[in-house]
Design a protein around this motif. Structure first.
Motif, mmCIF file in Angstrom:
data_model
loop_
_atom_site.group_PDB
_atom_site.id
_atom_site.type_symbol
_atom_site.label_atom_id
_atom_site.label_comp_id
_atom_site.label_asym_id
_atom_site.label_seq_id
_atom_site.Cartn_x
_atom_site.Cartn_y
_atom_site.Cartn_z
ATOM 1 N N VAL A 306 0.853 -1.198 0.000
ATOM 2 C CA VAL A 306 0.000 0.000 0.000
ATOM 3 C C VAL A 306 0.883 1.240 0.000
ATOM 4 O O VAL A 306 2.085 1.172 0.274
ATOM 5 N N ASP A 307 0.275 2.373 -0.313
ATOM 6 C CA ASP A 307 0.926 3.664 -0.079
ATOM 7 C C ASP A 307 0.697 4.031 1.376
ATOM 8 O O ASP A 307 -0.439 3.974 1.867
ATOM 9 N N GLY A 308 1.776 4.432 2.080
ATOM 10 C CA GLY A 308 1.598 4.759 3.490
ATOM 11 C C GLY A 308 2.908 5.045 4.166
ATOM 12 O O GLY A 308 3.793 5.688 3.575
ATOM 13 N N TYR A 309 3.067 4.510 5.385
ATOM 14 C CA TYR A 309 4.243 4.807 6.199
ATOM 15 C C TYR A 309 4.747 3.521 6.852
ATOM 16 O O TYR A 309 3.988 2.805 7.521
ATOM 17 N N ALA A 310 6.043 3.247 6.636
ATOM 18 C CA ALA A 310 6.680 2.116 7.302
ATOM 19 C C ALA A 310 6.936 2.508 8.752
ATOM 20 O O ALA A 310 7.398 3.623 9.046
ATOM 21 N N VAL A 311 6.628 1.591 9.654
ATOM 22 C CA VAL A 311 6.820 1.868 11.089
ATOM 23 C C VAL A 311 7.616 0.723 11.697
ATOM 24 O O VAL A 311 7.704 -0.371 11.160
ATOM 25 N N ARG A 312 8.191 1.034 12.876
ATOM 26 C CA ARG A 312 8.947 0.022 13.619
ATOM 27 C C ARG A 312 8.228 -0.234 14.932
ATOM 28 O O ARG A 312 8.048 0.691 15.746
ATOM 29 N N ILE A 313 7.789 -1.471 15.113
ATOM 30 C CA ILE A 313 7.075 -1.832 16.337
ATOM 31 C C ILE A 313 8.117 -2.108 17.417
ATOM 32 O O ILE A 313 9.055 -2.884 17.210
ATOM 33 N N PRO A 314 7.985 -1.497 18.559
ATOM 34 C CA PRO A 314 8.997 -1.669 19.618
ATOM 35 C C PRO A 314 8.992 -3.095 20.175
ATOM 36 O O PRO A 314 8.107 -3.902 19.896
ATOM 37 N N ALA A 315 10.000 -3.363 21.018
ATOM 38 C CA ALA A 315 10.162 -4.692 21.601
ATOM 39 C C ALA A 315 8.965 -5.101 22.443
ATOM 40 O O ALA A 315 8.686 -6.290 22.606
ATOM 41 N N SER A 316 8.209 -4.142 22.964
ATOM 42 C CA SER A 316 7.020 -4.459 23.758
ATOM 43 C C SER A 316 5.936 -5.135 22.929
ATOM 44 O O SER A 316 5.029 -5.765 23.466
ATOM 45 N N GLY A 317 6.022 -4.961 21.596
ATOM 46 C CA GLY A 317 5.063 -5.588 20.708
ATOM 47 C C GLY A 317 3.855 -4.747 20.390
ATOM 48 O O GLY A 317 2.983 -5.165 19.627
ATOM 49 N N THR A 318 3.776 -3.561 20.962
ATOM 50 C CA THR A 318 2.618 -2.690 20.729
ATOM 51 C C THR A 318 3.077 -1.368 20.143
ATOM 52 O O THR A 318 3.975 -0.708 20.701
ATOM 53 N N PHE A 319 2.470 -1.016 19.036
ATOM 54 C CA PHE A 319 2.764 0.273 18.415
ATOM 55 C C PHE A 319 1.769 1.309 18.951
ATOM 56 O O PHE A 319 0.564 1.077 18.965
ATOM 57 N N GLU A 320 2.289 2.441 19.413
ATOM 58 C CA GLU A 320 1.449 3.486 19.978
ATOM 59 C C GLU A 320 1.133 4.534 18.918
ATOM 60 O O GLU A 320 2.028 5.027 18.231
ATOM 61 N N LYS A 321 -0.164 4.843 18.814
ATOM 62 C CA LYS A 321 -0.520 5.919 17.888
ATOM 63 C C LYS A 321 0.015 7.230 18.411
ATOM 64 O O LYS A 321 0.278 7.395 19.599
ATOM 65 N N GLY A 322 0.166 8.210 17.516
ATOM 66 C CA GLY A 322 0.709 9.501 17.907
ATOM 67 C C GLY A 322 1.424 10.148 16.743
ATOM 68 O O GLY A 322 1.311 9.706 15.596
ATOM 69 N N THR A 323 2.170 11.216 17.045
ATOM 70 C CA THR A 323 2.863 11.978 16.012
ATOM 71 C C THR A 323 4.314 11.511 15.930
ATOM 72 O O THR A 323 4.999 11.405 16.971
ATOM 73 N N PRO A 325 8.126 11.731 13.472
ATOM 74 C CA PRO A 325 8.867 12.425 12.406
ATOM 75 C C PRO A 325 9.040 11.504 11.188
ATOM 76 O O PRO A 325 9.246 10.293 11.331
ATOM 77 N N VAL A 326 8.920 12.086 10.011
ATOM 78 C CA VAL A 326 9.142 11.339 8.775
ATOM 79 C C VAL A 326 10.633 11.391 8.478
ATOM 80 O O VAL A 326 11.150 12.406 7.997
ATOM 81 N N ALA A 327 11.316 10.299 8.784
ATOM 82 C CA ALA A 327 12.782 10.299 8.685
ATOM 83 C C ALA A 327 13.290 9.856 7.319
ATOM 84 O O ALA A 327 14.385 10.247 6.911
ATOM 85 N N LEU A 328 12.514 9.056 6.623
ATOM 86 C CA LEU A 328 12.984 8.479 5.365
ATOM 87 C C LEU A 328 11.873 8.491 4.326
ATOM 88 O O LEU A 328 10.691 8.605 4.653
ATOM 89 N N VAL A 329 12.296 8.310 3.054
ATOM 90 C CA VAL A 329 11.348 8.133 1.955
ATOM 91 C C VAL A 329 11.816 6.919 1.140
ATOM 92 O O VAL A 329 12.986 6.834 0.777
ATOM 93 N N LEU A 340 15.566 2.111 9.514
ATOM 94 C CA LEU A 340 14.553 2.889 10.243
ATOM 95 C C LEU A 340 14.727 2.619 11.724
ATOM 96 O O LEU A 340 14.705 1.472 12.176
ATOM 97 N N LYS A 341 14.868 3.705 12.491
ATOM 98 C CA LYS A 341 15.053 3.560 13.928
ATOM 99 C C LYS A 341 13.719 3.670 14.652
ATOM 100 O O LYS A 341 12.744 4.224 14.136
ATOM 101 N N GLU A 342 13.692 3.154 15.868
ATOM 102 C CA GLU A 342 12.471 3.209 16.680
ATOM 103 C C GLU A 342 12.103 4.657 16.950
ATOM 104 O O GLU A 342 12.953 5.500 17.218
ATOM 105 N N GLY A 343 10.801 4.934 16.837
ATOM 106 C CA GLY A 343 10.331 6.307 17.033
ATOM 107 C C GLY A 343 10.293 7.097 15.749
ATOM 108 O O GLY A 343 9.865 8.253 15.741
ATOM 109 N N GLN A 344 10.735 6.501 14.604
ATOM 110 C CA GLN A 344 10.697 7.156 13.309
ATOM 111 C C GLN A 344 9.687 6.431 12.399
ATOM 112 O O GLN A 344 9.337 5.282 12.636
ATOM 113 N N ILE A 345 9.270 7.135 11.351
ATOM 114 C CA ILE A 345 8.476 6.492 10.302
ATOM 115 C C ILE A 345 9.065 6.869 8.949
ATOM 116 O O ILE A 345 9.820 7.861 8.852
#
Length: 684
Positions: A306-323, A325-329, A340-345
């Protein structure tokens, strides 16, 4: 049991053995004679009672699990209780006196060949009384039934005399095509069965009544000349140089059924040749000759679906919604993508590789733009509106479409024009495949009365415009084969021979139209046999239209000096006959030579929308328009008059009704077989 084994059954007829089975010695002896080549699936012991004998014979012959051969032992003498022949004979649908003669010939061999058959000398003591037996042999349904003597020795010797010939008899009884079975003649059959005629071994005069061969041997093994083919397989065509008074008044060619003709075409069509072919649009219609394995996985990298945003799910296994930074394209293009580092999209497009470290992709529909760069050209921060993101979501994993090493195309598959097979081969980077080469077909019209269809002048008396050649060239191209226009050959002696020899250098199969009937100028058959040294496999077919259709093969040398087989189809000169016989006979040969299965036109059931008259003497192939009805059935409507010269009967026709030779009509509403020549149209 191996699938190629024939099934046998043994029935012992004896009051004594039925009361005490331990006294029977025949079953193990006969099982041994049948050997490993047979599977003895049934054996039983019954008293000397007709009804019990009949019951077992019917049980072993009248079901789907029938035995190919049943032998009985006992009850064949002259005693009051000897009823086996009386029980078996009424059950037979066909008598087999040849097998009975074969059993009796064993006795004669023992006397006449005593010096060369010393191992059988002990049997001489009983052979005079063997004359008292009343053997019976024949066929019920698809089973050969043979009655043997009651003594183990007599039963063994009698069965040994014919056991090598039984597979051939059983194959015929089971319905195998007789022409295919006898292809190659009696010597081939003898070799396969491991037997030899008396003549071949220097014995006495031998007659093979079944095959109408005569093999003579005299004295010290001297043999007179003997033909190796059956007389009916070598009719003699007209000799054009002898003039019209010496031509045949009746065709010498046996009238074959359509099925027999098709069997001969399959038998004599050369096996498909394998060639290495490039994977491109020219591969369409070819059959793959070797299975193809994927040399790489598809996709070769983790990709977004899909068109969208790649995310990194933390070690806890739960991704938190929120704002975030767009670090990469990551776009769908070649190049390295940073981790891609944790906390980035990372913004990502469909089909683009996921940056290393990414876990999933959030659809663009589940996001809101929060801020952008100062110049407004890029996204700076994006709010992710959902926490319901799972590891691997919206990700196409490596090899999820095709795994490296998987078989993606199997041997025997046809590369279709729909595109799926080519697309699959292209997706894993296969540049070439092994496929069966398709034969090249040449089309030749014959006759001095034929002129090109597009010649812009009025016809002279007796002239005919050539409709067959353009029609057949179109039909060949429409079925996916390459066709070469060979023009028009004159009816002058030698011209047809020269044209055919030239055609063989360019084509694999030659189609001619005209010149196959009984006229003094019908030169095709004599040219094939007398000038080209070819073999005519059939020269008449019991069908309408197309009775004089001819099929032949000719051995020639190719450009490398190798002997190869070329085929000739002599189709009738009438237009409708030529088109029908092309679809019925030439197309299956093209398929056989290309590895396409099943060969020939697809067969379907259709409902006849009008009464159709049958021909009582020949099977007919009636031109129809086949439509898909609203009632879920296929319907067929005749194209009108079916005269063999009426090419207009093919206007809009996409099917041929298959009408067996019978009196009467196919009534409106009846369902019959049809062969589909083209696309089915929908009922309006």
């Amino acid at each position: 049991m191996a699938q190629n084994k024939l099934k046998a059954a043994i029935l012992i007829v004896s009051d004594t053995a039925s009361s005490d089975p331990t006294t029977d010695k025949c079953i193990p002896v006969l099982q041994e004679v049948f050997g490993d080549e047979w599977d003895v699936v049934e054996s039983a012991i019954v008293p000397d009672d007709k009804s019990e004998i009949e019951s077992f014979i019917k049980k072993w012959t009248d079901s789907d699990q029938y035995a190919s051969c049943i032998v009985t032992s006992g009850g064949t003498g002259f005693a009051v209780k000897d009823n086996t022949p009386e029980a078996v004979s009424p059950l037979l649908h066909k008598q087999a006196p040849g097998l009975v003669y074969g059993l009796r010939s064993l006795i004669l061999k023992l006397f006449t060949n005593f010096d060369r058959h010393a191992m059988l000398a002990p049997s001489l003591a009983i052979t005079p009384f063997a004359m008292m037996a009343r053997p019976v042999a024949g066929v019920r349904n698809k089973t050969i039934i043979i009655t043997l003597p009651g003594s183990p020795k007599g039963a063994k010797e009698n069965l040994e005399a014919i056991v090598k010939l039984l597979p051939h008899a059983c194959q015929q009884a089971a319905g195998m095509n007789s022409r295919a079975l006898h292809s190659g003649g009696i010597k081939k059959l003898e070799k396969e069965a491991g037997v030899a005629s008396n003549a071949a071994s220097g014995g006495t005069h031998s007659h093979d009544h079944h095959h109408h061969h005569h093999d003579h041997s005299h004295g010290g093994g001297h043999k007179v000349p003997r033909a190796h083919t059956k007389p009916e397989a070598r009719p003699v065509p007209n000799d054009p140089s002898a003039g019209p008074t010496q031509r045949h008044r009746k065709s010498p060619w046996p009238m074959l059924s359509v099925d027999e003709a098709l069997d001969l075409i399959k038998e004599h069509t050369p096996k498909p040749e394998v060639a290495k072919m490039s994977v491109n649009e020219r591969l369409v219609g070819h059959v793959v000759a070797e299975s193809v394995a994927a040399s790489e996985s598809v996709p070769a990298f983790r990709a977004s679906i899909v068109d969208g945003y790649a995310v990194r799910i933390p070690a806890s296994g739960t991704f938190e919604k929120g704002t975030y930074p767009v670090a990469l394209v990551s776009h769908a293009q070649a190049g390295e993508v940073p981790e891609l580092k944790e906390g980035q999209i990372a913004r990502i497009t469909t089909g683009a590789p996921l940056p290393p470290g990414s876990s999933a992709v959030v659809m663009v529909e589940d996001t809101v733009l929060v801020s952008q760069t100062e110049d407004g050209s890029e996204e700076k921060e994006v709010e992710i509106l959902t926490s319901e993101i799972k590891d691997g979501e919206n990700v196409r994993e490596v090899g999820s479409d095709v795994q490296k090493g998987d078989t993606i195309i199997h041997k025997g598959q046809t590369i279709s024009a729909i595109g799926g097979e080519l697309g699959l081969l292209a997706s894993v980077g296969v540049p070439q495949v092994l496929a069966y080469r398709k034969p090249i077909v040449g089309v030749l019209s014959t006759g001095d009365e034929i002129i090109p269809h597009d010649e812009a002048r009025p016809l002279k008396l007796g002239e005919v415009r050539d409709t067959n050649r353009p029609t057949l060239l179109t039909a060949i191209a429409g079925t996916g084969f390459e066709a070469i226009d060979l023009g028009i050959a004159s009816d002058k002696p030698g011209t047809l021979e020269e044209t055919l020899r030239a055609a063989f250098r360019r084509t694999d199969i030659v189609i001619t139209t005209g010149g196959v009937s009984m006229g003094e100028l019908d030169l095709l058959k004599p040219t094939i046999t007398r000038a080209l040294g070819g073999t005519i496999h059939f020269g008449r077919v019991a069908m309408k239209p197309g009775k004089p259709t001819t099929f032949a093969s000719v051995q020639v040398k190719d450009n490398d000096g190798k002997r190869v087989t070329k085929l000739i189809f002599g189709l009738p000169g009438n237009s409708a006959s030529a088109i029908v016989t092309f679809h019925l006979f030439v197309l299956p040969a093209l398929h056989h030579a290309s590895g396409i299965e099943p060969a020939g036109l697809p067969r379907v059931k259709v409902v006849v929308d009008r009464d159709v008259k049958r021909d009582p003497e020949r099977s007919e192939y009636h031109r129809v328009v086949v439509t898909a009805g609203r009632d879920g059935y296929l319907h067929a409507v005749s194209t009108g008059g079916q005269r063999s010269s009426r090419v207009g009967s093919f206007m809009a026709a996409n099917g041929l009704l298959c009408l067996p030779a019978e009196k009467g009509v196919v009534a409106k509403g009846e369902m019959v077989d049809a062969l589909l020549m083209g696309k089915i149209v929908s009922e309006l």
